[in-house]
Design an enzyme around this catalytic site. Structure first.
Site, short mmCIF file in Angstrom:
data_model
loop_
_atom_site.label_atom_id
_atom_site.label_comp_id
_atom_site.label_asym_id
_atom_site.label_seq_id
_atom_site.Cartn_x
_atom_site.Cartn_y
_atom_site.Cartn_z
N PRO A 72 0.87 -1.14 0.01
CA PRO A 72 0.10 0.07 0.03
C PRO A 72 0.87 1.35 -0.07
O PRO A 72 1.86 1.36 0.58
CB PRO A 72 -0.72 -0.18 1.46
CG PRO A 72 0.20 -1.08 2.43
CD PRO A 72 1.05 -1.86 1.54
N GLY A 73 0.33 2.41 -0.83
CA GLY A 73 0.99 3.60 -0.67
C GLY A 73 0.14 4.68 -0.42
O GLY A 73 0.21 5.02 0.86
N ARG A 74 -0.79 5.28 -1.29
CA ARG A 74 -1.66 6.20 -0.83
C ARG A 74 -2.40 5.92 0.19
O ARG A 74 -2.78 6.84 1.00
CB ARG A 74 -2.57 6.06 -2.18
CG ARG A 74 -3.44 7.39 -2.51
CD ARG A 74 -4.50 7.05 -3.35
NE ARG A 74 -4.20 6.68 -4.55
CZ ARG A 74 -3.88 7.48 -5.73
NH1 ARG A 74 -3.79 8.91 -5.55
NH2 ARG A 74 -3.54 6.95 -6.84
N ARG B 270 -1.32 16.28 -9.56
CA ARG B 270 -2.55 15.36 -9.64
C ARG B 270 -3.94 15.87 -10.33
O ARG B 270 -4.25 14.96 -11.29
CB ARG B 270 -2.99 14.72 -8.22
CG ARG B 270 -1.86 14.05 -7.63
CD ARG B 270 -2.13 12.91 -6.53
NE ARG B 270 -3.13 11.94 -7.26
CZ ARG B 270 -4.47 11.98 -7.26
NH1 ARG B 270 -5.05 13.12 -6.62
NH2 ARG B 270 -4.80 10.95 -7.70
N CYS C 284 2.23 29.04 -16.54
CA CYS C 284 1.74 29.65 -17.63
C CYS C 284 1.08 28.35 -18.49
O CYS C 284 1.60 28.13 -19.65
CB CYS C 284 2.93 30.48 -18.55
SG CYS C 284 3.82 31.56 -17.60
N GLU C 285 0.20 27.77 -18.15
CA GLU C 285 -0.55 26.89 -18.79
C GLU C 285 -2.16 27.01 -18.29
O GLU C 285 -2.10 26.99 -16.96
CB GLU C 285 -0.01 25.42 -18.60
CG GLU C 285 1.38 25.10 -19.07
CD GLU C 285 1.66 23.61 -19.01
OE1 GLU C 285 0.57 22.97 -19.19
OE2 GLU C 285 2.98 23.41 -19.02
N TYR D 297 2.02 11.03 -3.56
CA TYR D 297 2.04 11.48 -5.25
C TYR D 297 1.75 12.94 -5.23
O TYR D 297 1.51 13.62 -6.16
CB TYR D 297 1.11 10.73 -5.85
CG TYR D 297 1.11 9.25 -5.79
CD1 TYR D 297 2.28 8.53 -6.11
CD2 TYR D 297 0.02 8.36 -5.32
CE1 TYR D 297 2.12 7.22 -5.84
CE2 TYR D 297 0.06 7.17 -5.35
CZ TYR D 297 1.12 6.46 -5.47
OH TYR D 297 1.33 5.21 -5.45
#
Ligand code: LLP
Length: 421
Positions: A274-276, A312, A344-345, A373
Protein backbone atom coordinates in the site's frame (compact mmCIF):
# COMPACT_ATOMS: atom_id res chain seq x y z
CA UNK A 1 -9.54 9.58 9.79
CA UNK A 2 -6.78 12.18 9.90
CA UNK A 3 -5.37 14.64 12.41
CA UNK A 4 -5.97 17.87 10.48
CA UNK A 5 -8.75 19.64 12.37
CA UNK A 6 -9.94 23.14 13.23
CA UNK A 7 -9.03 24.20 16.76
CA UNK A 8 -9.49 27.71 18.14
CA UNK A 9 -10.73 28.82 14.73
CA UNK A 10 -7.68 27.63 12.77
CA UNK A 11 -6.76 24.48 10.88
CA UNK A 12 -4.13 22.53 12.79
CA UNK A 13 -1.89 19.58 12.01
CA UNK A 14 -2.23 17.65 15.26
CA UNK A 15 -1.53 20.36 17.84
CA UNK A 16 0.31 22.80 15.58
CA UNK A 17 -1.51 25.64 13.76
CA UNK A 18 -0.67 25.45 10.05
CA UNK A 19 -0.46 29.27 10.05
CA UNK A 20 2.42 29.07 12.50
CA UNK A 21 4.35 26.74 10.17
CA UNK A 22 3.52 29.00 7.20
CA UNK A 23 4.99 31.97 9.06
CA UNK A 24 8.16 30.03 9.84
CA UNK A 25 8.85 28.24 6.54
CA UNK A 26 6.88 30.28 3.99
CA UNK A 27 4.35 28.96 1.49
CA UNK A 28 3.74 26.70 -0.29
CA UNK A 29 4.77 23.72 1.86
CA UNK A 30 3.75 20.12 2.41
CA UNK A 31 2.87 19.11 5.95
CA UNK A 32 2.51 15.53 7.18
CA UNK A 33 1.04 14.21 10.42
CA UNK A 34 2.90 11.49 12.32
CA UNK A 35 -0.23 10.37 14.20
CA UNK A 36 -2.12 9.96 10.92
CA UNK A 37 0.71 7.99 9.30
CA UNK A 38 0.84 5.64 12.27
CA UNK A 39 -2.92 5.29 12.44
CA UNK A 40 -3.22 4.39 8.75
CA UNK A 41 -0.37 1.91 8.98
CA UNK A 42 -1.96 0.27 12.03
CA UNK A 43 -5.44 0.09 10.50
CA UNK A 44 -4.03 -1.60 7.39
CA UNK A 45 -1.64 -3.99 9.12
CA UNK A 46 -4.23 -4.66 11.85
CA UNK A 47 -6.60 -5.98 9.18
CA UNK A 48 -4.13 -8.88 8.79
CA UNK A 49 -3.58 -9.67 12.47
CA UNK A 50 -2.87 -13.37 12.91
CA UNK A 51 -2.00 -13.74 9.21
CA UNK A 52 1.52 -14.36 7.94
CA UNK A 53 1.55 -10.95 6.24
CA UNK A 54 4.27 -8.46 5.32
CA UNK A 55 3.22 -4.87 4.68
CA UNK A 56 5.69 -3.23 2.31
CA UNK A 57 4.88 0.48 2.14
CA UNK A 58 5.19 1.64 -1.50
CA UNK A 59 7.83 4.36 -1.27
CA UNK A 60 6.82 5.93 -4.57
CA UNK A 61 3.82 7.56 -2.86
CA UNK A 62 6.05 9.59 -0.53
CA UNK A 63 9.70 8.78 -0.08
CA UNK A 64 10.82 11.39 2.42
CA UNK A 65 13.23 9.67 4.82
CA UNK A 66 11.32 10.90 7.88
CA UNK A 67 8.07 9.46 6.53
CA UNK A 68 9.70 6.11 5.77
CA UNK A 69 11.36 6.08 9.20
CA UNK A 70 7.99 6.74 10.89
CA UNK A 71 6.55 3.69 9.16
CA UNK A 72 9.67 1.54 9.60
CA UNK A 73 9.42 2.15 13.35
CA UNK A 74 5.94 0.60 13.17
CA UNK A 75 7.41 -2.49 11.53
CA UNK A 76 6.72 -1.63 7.91
CA UNK A 77 8.69 -3.10 5.05
CA UNK A 78 9.17 -1.31 1.73
CA UNK A 79 8.21 -1.73 -1.91
CA UNK A 80 10.86 0.04 -4.01
CA UNK A 81 11.18 0.65 -7.75
CA UNK A 82 14.70 2.00 -8.12
CA UNK A 83 18.11 1.86 -6.49
CA UNK A 84 17.36 5.33 -5.19
CA UNK A 85 14.26 4.15 -3.37
CA UNK A 86 16.10 1.07 -2.13
CA UNK A 87 18.80 3.29 -0.63
CA UNK A 88 16.15 5.47 0.98
CA UNK A 89 14.44 2.44 2.54
CA UNK A 90 17.72 1.16 3.99
CA UNK A 91 18.76 4.61 5.20
CA UNK A 92 15.40 5.03 6.95
CA UNK A 93 15.95 1.75 8.79
CA UNK A 94 13.89 -0.79 6.84
CA UNK A 95 15.47 -4.24 7.11
CA UNK A 96 16.55 -5.64 3.70
CA UNK A 97 14.55 -8.82 4.33
CA UNK A 98 11.41 -6.66 4.37
CA UNK A 99 12.09 -5.03 1.00
CA UNK A 100 10.56 -6.03 -2.33
CA UNK A 101 11.78 -4.59 -5.63
CA UNK A 102 9.10 -3.89 -8.26
CA UNK A 103 9.24 -2.19 -11.67
CA UNK A 104 9.38 -3.03 -15.38
CA UNK A 105 12.87 -1.70 -16.07
CA UNK A 106 15.33 -2.77 -13.39
CA UNK A 107 18.90 -2.34 -14.64
CA UNK A 108 21.76 -4.84 -14.02
CA UNK A 109 23.41 -2.29 -11.68
CA UNK A 110 20.23 -2.00 -9.65
CA UNK A 111 19.90 -5.79 -9.49
CA UNK A 112 23.51 -6.14 -8.31
CA UNK A 113 23.02 -3.62 -5.53
CA UNK A 114 19.77 -5.26 -4.38
CA UNK A 115 21.46 -8.68 -4.35
CA UNK A 116 24.39 -7.29 -2.37
CA UNK A 117 22.14 -5.94 0.36
CA UNK A 118 19.98 -9.09 0.34
CA UNK A 119 16.40 -7.97 -0.31
CA UNK A 120 13.37 -10.21 0.27
CA UNK A 121 12.43 -10.56 -3.39
CA UNK A 122 12.45 -9.19 -6.90
CA UNK A 123 9.03 -8.85 -8.50
CA UNK A 124 10.06 -9.71 -12.05
CA UNK A 125 8.00 -8.30 -14.90
CA UNK A 126 9.35 -9.94 -18.08
CA UNK A 127 11.32 -12.84 -19.56
CA UNK A 128 14.30 -10.68 -20.59
CA UNK A 129 14.43 -9.31 -17.05
CA UNK A 130 14.57 -12.75 -15.43
CA UNK A 131 17.40 -13.81 -17.76
CA UNK A 132 19.45 -10.72 -16.92
CA UNK A 133 18.74 -11.17 -13.20
CA UNK A 134 19.92 -14.78 -13.40
CA UNK A 135 23.15 -13.69 -15.12
CA UNK A 136 23.83 -10.97 -12.55
CA UNK A 137 23.12 -13.31 -9.62
CA UNK A 138 25.25 -16.11 -11.09
CA UNK A 139 28.16 -13.72 -11.63
CA UNK A 140 27.95 -12.90 -7.92
CA UNK A 141 27.66 -16.55 -6.87
CA UNK A 142 24.18 -16.09 -5.40
CA UNK A 143 20.63 -16.77 -6.46
CA UNK A 144 17.85 -14.19 -6.66
CA UNK A 145 14.53 -14.79 -4.85
CA UNK A 146 11.74 -13.89 -7.26
CA UNK A 147 8.07 -13.72 -7.93
CA UNK A 148 6.71 -12.98 -11.37
CA UNK A 149 4.25 -10.16 -11.55
CA UNK A 150 1.41 -11.62 -13.57
CA UNK A 151 -0.87 -9.44 -15.62
CA UNK A 152 -4.32 -10.86 -14.82
CA UNK A 153 -6.13 -8.87 -17.54
CA UNK A 154 -8.57 -7.34 -15.08
CA UNK A 155 -10.07 -3.87 -15.38
CA UNK A 156 -9.35 -2.03 -12.12
CA UNK A 157 -12.06 0.54 -12.91
CA UNK A 158 -9.85 3.48 -12.03
CA UNK A 159 -8.28 6.32 -14.06
CA UNK A 160 -6.68 4.98 -17.29
CA UNK A 161 -3.27 6.45 -16.38
CA UNK A 162 -3.11 4.43 -13.16
CA UNK A 163 -4.67 1.15 -14.36
CA UNK A 164 -2.02 -1.52 -14.64
CA UNK A 165 -3.72 -4.92 -14.82
CA UNK A 166 -5.14 -4.98 -18.34
CA UNK A 167 -3.46 -7.03 -21.09
CA UNK A 168 -2.78 -3.77 -22.97
CA UNK A 169 -0.70 -2.38 -20.07
CA UNK A 170 3.10 -2.69 -19.96
CA UNK A 171 3.12 -4.49 -16.61
CA UNK A 172 3.81 -8.10 -15.72
CA UNK A 173 3.79 -11.30 -17.76
CA UNK A 174 0.54 -12.49 -19.36
CA UNK A 175 -1.20 -14.88 -16.96
CA UNK A 176 -1.89 -17.27 -19.83
CA UNK A 177 1.89 -17.71 -20.37
CA UNK A 178 2.76 -18.04 -16.69
CA UNK A 179 3.14 -21.81 -16.71
CA UNK A 180 5.78 -21.79 -19.46
CA UNK A 181 7.56 -18.70 -18.09
CA UNK A 182 7.84 -20.19 -14.58
CA UNK A 183 9.18 -23.46 -16.00
CA UNK A 184 11.84 -21.64 -18.02
CA UNK A 185 12.80 -19.43 -15.07
CA UNK A 186 13.08 -22.43 -12.75
CA UNK A 187 15.74 -23.82 -15.07
CA UNK A 188 17.90 -20.68 -14.80
CA UNK A 189 20.92 -21.06 -12.51
CA UNK A 190 20.60 -17.76 -10.62
CA UNK A 191 16.87 -17.79 -9.93
CA UNK A 192 14.94 -19.08 -6.93
CA UNK A 193 11.20 -19.00 -7.47
CA UNK A 194 9.24 -17.92 -4.41
CA UNK A 195 5.81 -16.84 -5.49
CA UNK A 196 3.33 -14.88 -7.54
CA UNK A 197 2.79 -11.10 -7.60
CA UNK A 198 -0.03 -8.94 -8.91
CA UNK A 199 -0.83 -5.21 -8.86
CA UNK A 200 -3.78 -4.04 -10.91
CA UNK A 201 -3.81 -0.29 -10.34
CA UNK A 202 -4.12 2.60 -7.96
CA UNK A 203 -6.99 4.46 -6.26
CA UNK A 204 -9.31 1.45 -6.53
CA UNK A 205 -12.71 2.13 -5.02
CA UNK A 206 -14.35 -1.17 -5.90
CA UNK A 207 -13.42 -4.60 -4.49
CA UNK A 208 -14.71 -6.60 -7.47
CA UNK A 209 -11.55 -6.20 -9.62
CA UNK A 210 -9.45 -7.28 -6.64
CA UNK A 211 -11.60 -10.37 -6.21
CA UNK A 212 -11.11 -11.30 -9.86
CA UNK A 213 -7.36 -10.69 -9.78
CA UNK A 214 -6.79 -12.50 -6.46
CA UNK A 215 -8.82 -15.53 -7.59
CA UNK A 216 -6.64 -15.67 -10.68
CA UNK A 217 -3.55 -15.61 -8.44
CA UNK A 218 -4.96 -18.44 -6.30
CA UNK A 219 -5.66 -20.60 -9.36
CA UNK A 220 -2.19 -19.88 -10.66
CA UNK A 221 -0.51 -20.80 -7.35
CA UNK A 222 -2.34 -24.13 -7.36
CA UNK A 223 -1.41 -24.79 -10.98
CA UNK A 224 2.25 -23.87 -10.43
CA UNK A 225 2.44 -26.11 -7.36
CA UNK A 226 1.00 -28.99 -9.37
CA UNK A 227 3.78 -28.33 -11.88
CA UNK A 228 6.38 -28.75 -9.16
CA UNK A 229 7.15 -25.17 -8.09
CA UNK A 230 7.59 -24.41 -4.40
CA UNK A 231 5.29 -21.39 -4.09
CA UNK A 232 5.47 -19.91 -0.60
CA UNK A 233 4.60 -16.25 -1.15
CA UNK A 234 1.92 -14.19 -2.83
CA UNK A 235 2.30 -10.44 -3.28
CA UNK A 236 -1.04 -8.71 -3.84
CA UNK A 237 0.32 -5.24 -4.62
CA UNK A 238 -1.28 -2.01 -3.46
CA UNK A 239 -3.91 0.30 -4.84
CA UNK A 240 -6.70 0.57 -2.29
CA UNK A 241 -8.24 4.02 -2.71
CA UNK A 242 -8.76 6.85 -0.25
CA UNK A 243 -11.63 9.34 0.12
CA UNK A 244 -10.73 12.46 -1.88
CA UNK A 245 -14.18 13.84 -2.55
CA UNK A 246 -16.47 12.50 0.14
CA UNK A 247 -17.04 9.10 -1.49
CA UNK A 248 -15.80 6.50 0.95
CA UNK A 249 -13.84 3.57 -0.59
CA UNK A 250 -13.93 0.12 1.03
CA UNK A 251 -12.26 -0.17 4.42
CA UNK A 252 -9.01 -2.15 4.77
CA UNK A 253 -10.98 -4.79 6.72
CA UNK A 254 -13.29 -5.42 3.75
CA UNK A 255 -10.30 -5.52 1.41
CA UNK A 256 -8.60 -7.98 3.78
CA UNK A 257 -11.54 -10.35 3.72
CA UNK A 258 -11.57 -10.32 -0.10
CA UNK A 259 -7.84 -11.04 -0.13
CA UNK A 260 -7.96 -13.76 2.51
CA UNK A 261 -11.02 -15.43 1.00
CA UNK A 262 -9.07 -15.85 -2.23
CA UNK A 263 -5.63 -16.78 -0.98
CA UNK A 264 -5.94 -17.33 2.80
CA UNK A 265 -5.86 -21.13 2.51
CA UNK A 266 -2.72 -21.38 0.44
CA UNK A 267 -0.36 -21.29 3.43
CA UNK A 268 1.68 -18.54 1.80
CA UNK A 269 3.26 -15.42 3.22
CA UNK A 270 1.05 -12.60 1.93
CA UNK A 271 2.76 -9.34 0.92
CA UNK A 272 0.97 -6.03 0.43
CA UNK A 273 2.31 -2.82 -1.12
CA UNK A 274 0.00 0.00 0.00
CA UNK A 275 1.15 3.54 -0.75
CA UNK A 276 -1.63 6.09 -1.04
CA UNK A 277 -3.71 4.50 1.70
CA UNK A 278 -0.93 5.05 4.24
CA UNK A 279 0.23 8.57 3.33
CA UNK A 280 -2.51 10.19 1.20
CA UNK A 281 -4.66 11.66 3.94
CA UNK A 282 -1.67 12.13 6.22
CA UNK A 283 -0.54 15.19 4.25
CA UNK A 284 -1.72 18.62 3.16
CA UNK A 285 -0.25 21.22 0.84
CA UNK A 286 -0.55 24.71 2.31
CA UNK A 287 -0.63 27.64 -0.08
CA UNK A 288 -1.30 31.38 0.02
CA UNK A 289 -3.74 33.30 -2.14
CA UNK A 290 -1.76 35.78 -4.24
CA UNK A 291 -4.64 37.47 -6.06
CA UNK A 292 -8.35 37.07 -6.58
CA UNK A 293 -9.16 38.10 -10.12
CA UNK A 294 -12.65 38.68 -11.45
CA UNK A 295 -12.65 38.06 -15.23
CA UNK A 296 -15.63 38.46 -17.54
CA UNK A 297 -16.88 34.91 -17.11
CA UNK A 298 -15.10 33.54 -14.07
CA UNK A 299 -13.57 34.34 -10.77
CA UNK A 300 -10.00 33.08 -10.40
CA UNK A 301 -8.33 32.42 -7.07
CA UNK A 302 -4.62 32.55 -7.90
CA UNK A 303 -2.42 30.65 -5.43
CA UNK A 304 1.32 30.50 -4.89
CA UNK A 305 1.17 26.70 -5.38
CA UNK A 306 1.08 25.39 -8.93
CA UNK A 307 0.93 22.25 -11.05
CA UNK A 308 4.66 21.73 -10.55
CA UNK A 309 4.05 21.35 -6.80
CA UNK A 310 0.94 19.14 -7.03
CA UNK A 311 0.38 17.64 -10.45
CA UNK A 312 -2.51 15.30 -9.70
CA UNK A 313 -5.34 17.63 -10.85
CA UNK A 314 -3.56 18.39 -14.16
CA UNK A 315 -2.41 14.83 -14.79
CA UNK A 316 -5.30 12.64 -13.59
CA UNK A 317 -8.10 15.18 -13.13
CA UNK A 318 -7.48 14.43 -9.46
CA UNK A 319 -9.83 16.08 -6.97
CA UNK A 320 -8.34 17.65 -3.84
CA UNK A 321 -10.55 19.37 -1.31
CA UNK A 322 -9.29 22.92 -0.70
CA UNK A 323 -10.03 24.29 2.77
CA UNK A 324 -9.34 27.73 4.22
CA UNK A 325 -7.02 27.76 7.20
CA UNK A 326 -9.38 30.18 8.99
CA UNK A 327 -12.51 28.42 10.19
CA UNK A 328 -14.68 31.54 9.89
CA UNK A 329 -14.03 31.46 6.12
CA UNK A 330 -14.99 27.80 6.03
CA UNK A 331 -18.28 28.66 7.69
CA UNK A 332 -18.91 31.76 5.52
CA UNK A 333 -20.56 32.23 2.14
CA UNK A 334 -19.42 30.30 -0.89
CA UNK A 335 -19.45 31.06 -4.60
CA UNK A 336 -18.04 29.41 -7.75
CA UNK A 337 -14.40 30.06 -8.61
CA UNK A 338 -11.50 28.52 -10.51
CA UNK A 339 -8.52 27.81 -8.27
CA UNK A 340 -5.30 28.14 -10.28
CA UNK A 341 -1.54 28.42 -9.92
CA UNK A 342 0.87 30.92 -11.48
CA UNK A 343 2.32 28.54 -14.12
CA UNK A 344 1.83 29.61 -17.72
CA UNK A 345 -0.56 26.87 -18.79
CA UNK A 346 -4.31 26.57 -18.65
CA UNK A 347 -3.71 23.06 -17.28
CA UNK A 348 -2.36 24.70 -14.13
CA UNK A 349 -5.84 24.56 -12.63
CA UNK A 350 -6.62 22.85 -9.33
CA UNK A 351 -10.41 23.27 -9.43
CA UNK A 352 -12.92 24.55 -11.97
CA UNK A 353 -16.08 26.38 -10.98
CA UNK A 354 -15.84 24.95 -7.51
CA UNK A 355 -17.84 26.42 -4.66
CA UNK A 356 -15.18 28.26 -2.69
CA UNK A 357 -15.29 30.47 0.38
CA UNK A 358 -14.70 34.22 0.05
CA UNK A 359 -10.91 34.34 0.04
CA UNK A 360 -8.69 37.39 -0.32
CA UNK A 361 -4.99 38.07 -0.98
CA UNK A 362 -2.84 36.72 1.82
CA UNK A 363 -5.33 34.07 2.98
CA UNK A 364 -4.03 30.54 3.46
CA UNK A 365 -5.61 27.36 2.12
CA UNK A 366 -4.83 23.67 2.57
CA UNK A 367 -5.11 21.03 -0.16
CA UNK A 368 -6.29 17.90 1.59
CA UNK A 369 -5.15 14.36 0.79
CA UNK A 370 -1.87 15.62 -0.64
CA UNK A 371 0.46 13.26 1.23
CA UNK A 372 0.63 10.70 -1.59
CA UNK A 373 2.02 11.47 -5.06
CA UNK A 374 2.39 15.15 -4.13
CA UNK A 375 5.92 16.13 -3.16
CA UNK A 376 7.42 13.11 -4.95
CA UNK A 377 5.97 14.18 -8.30
CA UNK A 378 6.94 17.83 -7.96
CA UNK A 379 9.24 19.50 -10.47
CA UNK A 380 10.96 22.84 -10.84
CA UNK A 381 8.97 23.80 -13.96
CA UNK A 382 8.91 27.58 -14.46
CA UNK A 383 12.07 27.65 -12.29
CA UNK A 384 10.02 27.28 -9.14
CA UNK A 385 12.06 25.62 -6.36
CA UNK A 386 10.68 22.39 -4.87
CA UNK A 387 8.51 23.23 -1.87
CA UNK A 388 9.63 22.24 1.63
CA UNK A 389 8.20 19.33 3.60
CA UNK A 390 7.35 19.52 7.28
CA UNK A 391 6.51 16.71 9.71
CA UNK A 392 4.32 17.34 12.74
CA UNK A 393 4.35 15.11 15.80
CA UNK A 394 1.98 16.23 18.57
CA UNK A 395 2.97 19.80 19.43
CA UNK A 396 6.32 19.63 17.61
CA UNK A 397 7.19 20.14 14.00
CA UNK A 398 10.35 19.93 11.94
CA UNK A 399 11.34 20.74 8.38
CA UNK A 400 12.14 17.35 6.82
CA UNK A 401 13.15 18.82 3.47
CA UNK A 402 14.16 22.43 3.11
CA UNK A 403 13.21 24.75 0.28
CA UNK A 404 16.25 25.14 -2.01
CA UNK A 405 17.30 28.70 -2.76
CA UNK A 406 17.04 30.08 -6.28
CA UNK A 407 20.82 30.27 -6.29
CA UNK A 408 21.08 26.52 -5.60
CA UNK A 409 18.59 25.85 -8.35
CA UNK A 410 20.47 27.98 -10.90
CA UNK A 411 23.80 26.47 -9.88
CA UNK A 412 22.66 23.06 -11.12
CA UNK A 413 23.13 24.31 -14.67
CA UNK A 414 26.63 24.48 -16.13
CA UNK A 415 27.67 26.77 -18.94
CA UNK A 416 29.88 24.94 -21.46
CA UNK A 417 33.51 26.17 -21.65
CA UNK A 418 32.92 28.08 -24.89
CA UNK A 419 30.22 30.19 -23.22
CA UNK A 420 32.20 31.07 -20.12
CA UNK A 421 33.64 34.58 -20.11
N1 LLP B 1 2.84 -1.55 -6.02
C1 LLP B 1 3.11 -1.25 -7.31
C2 LLP B 1 3.79 -2.25 -8.12
C3 LLP B 1 2.72 -0.01 -7.84
O1 LLP B 1 2.98 0.27 -9.11
C4 LLP B 1 2.06 0.94 -7.02
C5 LLP B 1 1.66 2.25 -7.54
C6 LLP B 1 1.82 0.59 -5.67
C7 LLP B 1 2.21 -0.67 -5.22
C8 LLP B 1 1.14 1.52 -4.71
O2 LLP B 1 -0.13 1.84 -5.12
P1 LLP B 1 -1.08 2.70 -4.15
O3 LLP B 1 -1.36 1.85 -2.95
O4 LLP B 1 -0.35 3.93 -3.80
O5 LLP B 1 -2.27 2.97 -4.98
N2 LLP B 1 0.74 9.02 -9.35
C9 LLP B 1 -0.57 8.39 -9.38
C10 LLP B 1 -0.54 6.99 -8.77
C11 LLP B 1 0.48 6.08 -9.40
C12 LLP B 1 0.53 4.70 -8.80
C13 LLP B 1 1.72 3.95 -9.30
N3 LLP B 1 1.90 2.64 -8.73
C14 LLP B 1 -1.58 9.28 -8.67
O6 LLP B 1 -1.20 10.35 -8.19
O7 LLP B 1 -2.77 8.96 -8.62
Amino acid sequence: MDHFNYRNGELHAEEVPLREIAEAVGTPFYCYSTATLIRHYKVFSGAFDGVNALVCYALKANSNLAVIRTLAEQGSGADVVSEGELRRALEAGVAPEKIVFSGVGKTPDEMRYALEVGIHQFNVESEPEVRVLSDVATSMGVSAPITFRVNPDVDAKTHAKISTGKAENKFGVPWQDASRIYAEAAALPGIEIKGVDVHIGSQLTDLEPYKNAFNRVRDLVQQLRSEGHDITRVDLGGGLGIPYDGNIPPEPAAYASVALEAIGNLGCQVIFEPGRLIVGNAGVLVSEVIYVKQATERKFIILDAAMNDLIRPAMYDGFHQIDPIREDQKLGTYGPADVVGPVCETGDTFARERDMPQLADGDLVAFRSAGAYGAVMASTYNTRPLVPEVLVNGDQYAVIRARPSLEELLNLDILPPWQQA
